[in-house]
Design an enzyme around this catalytic site. Structure first.
Site, PDB file in Angstrom:
ATOM      1  N   SER A   1      -1.935  46.548  -4.924  1.00  0.00           N
ATOM      2  CA  SER A   1      -2.663  45.261  -4.230  1.00  0.00           C
ATOM      3  C   SER A   1      -1.874  45.065  -3.061  1.00  0.00           C
ATOM      4  O   SER A   1      -0.415  45.355  -2.968  1.00  0.00           O
ATOM      5  CB  SER A   1      -2.574  44.182  -5.379  1.00  0.00           C
ATOM      6  OG  SER A   1      -1.372  44.007  -5.439  1.00  0.00           O
TER       7      SER A   1
ATOM      8  N   HIS B   1       0.457  37.386   4.851  1.00  0.00           N
ATOM      9  CA  HIS B   1       0.400  36.088   5.380  1.00  0.00           C
ATOM     10  C   HIS B   1       0.955  36.089   6.717  1.00  0.00           C
ATOM     11  O   HIS B   1       2.125  35.769   6.947  1.00  0.00           O
ATOM     12  CB  HIS B   1       0.941  35.382   4.599  1.00  0.00           C
ATOM     13  CG  HIS B   1       0.568  34.907   3.204  1.00  0.00           C
ATOM     14  ND1 HIS B   1      -0.822  34.073   2.943  1.00  0.00           N
ATOM     15  CD2 HIS B   1       0.542  35.323   1.648  1.00  0.00           C
ATOM     16  CE1 HIS B   1      -1.058  33.907   1.550  1.00  0.00           C
ATOM     17  NE2 HIS B   1      -0.115  34.692   1.071  1.00  0.00           N
TER      18      HIS B   1
ATOM     19  N   HIS C   1      -6.189  39.919   1.621  1.00  0.00           N
ATOM     20  CA  HIS C   1      -5.933  40.719   0.281  1.00  0.00           C
ATOM     21  C   HIS C   1      -6.862  41.891  -0.016  1.00  0.00           C
ATOM     22  O   HIS C   1      -7.920  41.774   0.443  1.00  0.00           O
ATOM     23  CB  HIS C   1      -6.322  39.378  -0.757  1.00  0.00           C
ATOM     24  CG  HIS C   1      -6.625  40.004  -2.262  1.00  0.00           C
ATOM     25  ND1 HIS C   1      -7.851  40.033  -2.428  1.00  0.00           N
ATOM     26  CD2 HIS C   1      -5.698  40.489  -3.135  1.00  0.00           C
ATOM     27  CE1 HIS C   1      -7.779  40.742  -3.849  1.00  0.00           C
ATOM     28  NE2 HIS C   1      -6.530  40.678  -4.046  1.00  0.00           N
TER      29      HIS C   1
ATOM     30  N   ASN D   1      -7.098  44.943  -2.911  1.00  0.00           N
ATOM     31  CA  ASN D   1      -6.555  45.484  -4.335  1.00  0.00           C
ATOM     32  C   ASN D   1      -7.520  46.674  -4.732  1.00  0.00           C
ATOM     33  O   ASN D   1      -8.986  46.676  -4.785  1.00  0.00           O
ATOM     34  CB  ASN D   1      -6.729  44.234  -5.478  1.00  0.00           C
ATOM     35  CG  ASN D   1      -6.637  44.795  -7.059  1.00  0.00           C
ATOM     36  OD1 ASN D   1      -7.442  44.685  -7.678  1.00  0.00           O
ATOM     37  ND2 ASN D   1      -5.583  45.180  -7.384  1.00  0.00           N
TER      38      ASN D   1
ATOM     39  N   ARG E   1      -7.777  49.430  -8.350  1.00  0.00           N
ATOM     40  CA  ARG E   1      -7.091  49.746  -9.716  1.00  0.00           C
ATOM     41  C   ARG E   1      -7.973  50.658 -10.635  1.00  0.00           C
ATOM     42  O   ARG E   1      -9.242  50.579 -10.486  1.00  0.00           O
ATOM     43  CB  ARG E   1      -7.007  48.318 -10.335  1.00  0.00           C
ATOM     44  CG  ARG E   1      -8.253  47.493 -10.515  1.00  0.00           C
ATOM     45  CD  ARG E   1      -7.732  46.148 -11.163  1.00  0.00           C
ATOM     46  NE  ARG E   1      -9.005  45.383 -11.419  1.00  0.00           N
ATOM     47  CZ  ARG E   1      -9.647  44.628 -10.259  1.00  0.00           C
ATOM     48  NH1 ARG E   1      -9.094  44.771  -8.921  1.00  0.00           N
ATOM     49  NH2 ARG E   1     -10.832  44.222 -10.520  1.00  0.00           N
TER      50      ARG E   1
ATOM     51  N   HIS F   1     -17.838  42.740   7.993  1.00  0.00           N
ATOM     52  CA  HIS F   1     -19.006  43.159   6.982  1.00  0.00           C
ATOM     53  C   HIS F   1     -19.727  44.420   7.371  1.00  0.00           C
ATOM     54  O   HIS F   1     -20.014  45.152   6.683  1.00  0.00           O
ATOM     55  CB  HIS F   1     -19.716  41.849   6.717  1.00  0.00           C
ATOM     56  CG  HIS F   1     -19.195  40.714   6.227  1.00  0.00           C
ATOM     57  ND1 HIS F   1     -19.337  40.913   4.410  1.00  0.00           N
ATOM     58  CD2 HIS F   1     -18.478  39.662   6.487  1.00  0.00           C
ATOM     59  CE1 HIS F   1     -18.641  39.879   4.100  1.00  0.00           C
ATOM     60  NE2 HIS F   1     -18.024  39.190   5.092  1.00  0.00           N
TER      61      HIS F   1
ATOM     62  N   HIS G   1     -13.569  23.711  -7.943  1.00  0.00           N
ATOM     63  CA  HIS G   1     -12.971  22.315  -7.883  1.00  0.00           C
ATOM     64  C   HIS G   1     -12.989  21.783  -6.552  1.00  0.00           C
ATOM     65  O   HIS G   1     -12.948  20.847  -6.213  1.00  0.00           O
ATOM     66  CB  HIS G   1     -11.595  22.052  -8.617  1.00  0.00           C
ATOM     67  CG  HIS G   1     -10.653  22.905  -7.650  1.00  0.00           C
ATOM     68  ND1 HIS G   1     -10.434  24.259  -7.956  1.00  0.00           N
ATOM     69  CD2 HIS G   1      -9.455  22.399  -7.270  1.00  0.00           C
ATOM     70  CE1 HIS G   1      -9.282  24.696  -7.089  1.00  0.00           C
ATOM     71  NE2 HIS G   1      -8.840  23.777  -6.606  1.00  0.00           N
TER      72      HIS G   1
ATOM     73  N   GLY H   1       3.312  41.102 -17.336  1.00  0.00           N
ATOM     74  CA  GLY H   1       3.711  41.744 -16.104  1.00  0.00           C
ATOM     75  C   GLY H   1       4.989  41.153 -15.588  1.00  0.00           C
ATOM     76  O   GLY H   1       5.466  40.050 -15.857  1.00  0.00           O
ATOM     77  N   ARG H   2       5.310  41.879 -14.174  1.00  0.00           N
ATOM     78  CA  ARG H   2       6.685  41.345 -13.678  1.00  0.00           C
ATOM     79  C   ARG H   2       6.242  40.228 -12.627  1.00  0.00           C
ATOM     80  O   ARG H   2       5.720  40.315 -11.885  1.00  0.00           O
ATOM     81  CB  ARG H   2       7.246  42.497 -12.826  1.00  0.00           C
ATOM     82  CG  ARG H   2       8.425  42.170 -12.059  1.00  0.00           C
ATOM     83  CD  ARG H   2       8.955  43.322 -11.407  1.00  0.00           C
ATOM     84  NE  ARG H   2      10.255  43.422 -10.803  1.00  0.00           N
ATOM     85  CZ  ARG H   2      10.253  43.015  -9.454  1.00  0.00           C
ATOM     86  NH1 ARG H   2       9.241  42.961  -8.676  1.00  0.00           N
ATOM     87  NH2 ARG H   2      11.369  42.825  -9.057  1.00  0.00           N
TER      88      ARG H   2
END
Lengths: 301, 301
Positions: B86, B90, B100, B102, B104, B139, B169, B253-254
């Site tokens: 991942s 910033h 971002h 990722n 897996r 895109h 929210h 996890g860490r």
């Protein structure tokens, strides 16, 4: 508006007045209404009081969100009313702790049609550079207050606070604790109400005393950075674990009022615990549950 | 270490090299081992790349955490292995988006003893001051890449990304999206692996192109404050909603590697949406799901 509701609005005003008196920062009040209820959010974005929020909310709904009751599963999804006051204070000076206080009254209609009332609340202190006698006094005065009602309350609520404000993923406490209670009602409703309002008044006395004592303490830019890094932990607790926050968001409460608890500024620093020499003292001596009452006694022995 | 694992470590190095080339900021690699597995966390806390994290992790456990699979309930609590890469970036300059990515691979033992493999991943872009043609290109290029494998993928994964990166929210999208996929396996495992690694390579190309183009753009202190305020939304998403973060913390996890996604600095400002004139443009034109491919076509008509 009933008596409890009026009293919490009075307490909200006292918060703003204290911030003005001690920090010379003005608060603003913002009244709001939503489909679920109404409220008044007081907030301060000042120079010395970097950010504070004081929320009074009155909400009602047809289905109590599950996060609202940890102990009464049968009441989840029943009609409810809730009045609450919460306060969160993030002073600019890292030598003054961050603090949080909340009191709330729930009234829920059982499926039998009979209403049931209970209270919840508590307060906790998150110092960055703790002063031992202040932490002891915080706990001693709280015990003295609660002992007037019932000598079993302090030790029970102090433990619940330690358990509640524990960041599982960091294996550290949020701060030096205080008290936390929920699903609370004594046989006498009036006396219960008095105790709960007294908790808020006690918090105001204790916290603003610390503010007055510490507000002129010098701090370095590294100490400020340490506070900004630790404030990240506050965010992590509130968004990952805090039942009050999750209840508010689940019940579609007013987001800006709920998340006013988040600090004004933060820094996330990779492995901050290895970079700040201040951290070890804080962790070893303060971020693990302690019997502060015993420490007072031993201080005099 | 199998081929996929080696390839993701190579990609991690490319990330660090690109940050060095474009921003002249150095990354540091930190190898770790825990009871669950091992990994290498690369991070950069630089001047122009304010914070970036590149994690490779290899974990195995006896019980797959429920957050790891949304679609395969019967696999929860079964033995598993997972390899993932991942990346989160910033940049300091608010004219460069946060991004971002990722990918897996999961391998889980069914209760019958038969292994099942699937892949997940994706990427999304969070601009503060979006440039329309860059968003369209983001895109269009993604669609072109996926179309080579299967013409149905882009529209499906683009929608899943819009759905996933939506802050309930706040009733706003995290950014302008990208793609998101989970429980993915084509009939040919090698081709699936190639596609998934290609997603990471595509992200590197697209994102660092934007960085190169925008890194010299001027910004005001109000624009910087706007970015700091919007970064708070990023924190809210990651701690309240992100399945990857919750999976990581649930599976013990860490913590420092998981939460490296959090921004270096943030500001929470009460009712920021009313205070920043930039917000309205962002919300109206970018923080709602859009058909960016159609916008490209219309730009040429």
């Amino acid at each position: 508006m009933d008596c409890f509701h009026k009293k919490v609005m009075g307490l909200q005003t006292i918060f703003a007045n204290q911030v003005k008196t001690i920090f010379n920062d003005q608060s603003v009040f913002d009244e709001w209404e939503s489909s679920l209820g109404s409220g008044r959010t007081g907030y301060c974005e000042g120079t010395l009081m970097e950010k504070a929020g004081f929320n009074v909310s009155f909400i009602q709904g047809n289905a109590l969100p599950p996060a609202a009751t940890a102990f009464r599963d049968e009441l989840a999804c029943q009609p409810y009313k809730a009045v609450g006051l919460s306060a969160i204070l993030h002073p600019y000076n890292p030598k003054i702790p961050t603090a949080h206080m909340n009191i709330r009254r729930f009234e829920v209609l059982r499926s039998s049609g009979e209403p049931i009332i209970w209270f919840g609340g508590g307060f906790d202190l998150t110092p960055y550079f703790p002063i031992k006698k202040q932490v002891i006094n915080w706990h001693v005065k709280t015990k003295e207050f609660l002992d007037k009602y019932d000598k079993r309350l302090y030790s029970c609520w102090k433990k619940d606070c330690d358990d509640y404000f524990y960041l599982k993923h960091r294996q550290e406490s949020r701060g030096v604790g205080g008290i936390f209670f929920d699903d609370f009602l004594m046989t006498d409703l009036n006396q219960t109400t008095e105790l709960v309002l007294g908790v808020a008044e006690l918090f105001i006395d204790l916290y603003f005393d610390i503010c007055s004592s510490n507000k002129s303490l010098f701090f370095t830019s590294t100490e400020k950075d340490f506070q900004l890094w630790r404030r990240g932990r506050y965010v992590e607790f509130n968004l990952l674990q805090d039942r009050g926050t999750l209840f508010g968001l689940q019940s579609r409460g007013r987001t800006e009022s709920i998340l006013i608890s988040l600090p004004p500024t933060t820094k996330w620093i990779y492995k901050g615990e290895e970079r700040f020499e201040h951290f070890n003292r804080l962790l070893q001596h303060y971020l693990k549950p302690k019997d502060w009452i015993k420490m007072q006694e031993s201080a005099f022995n």
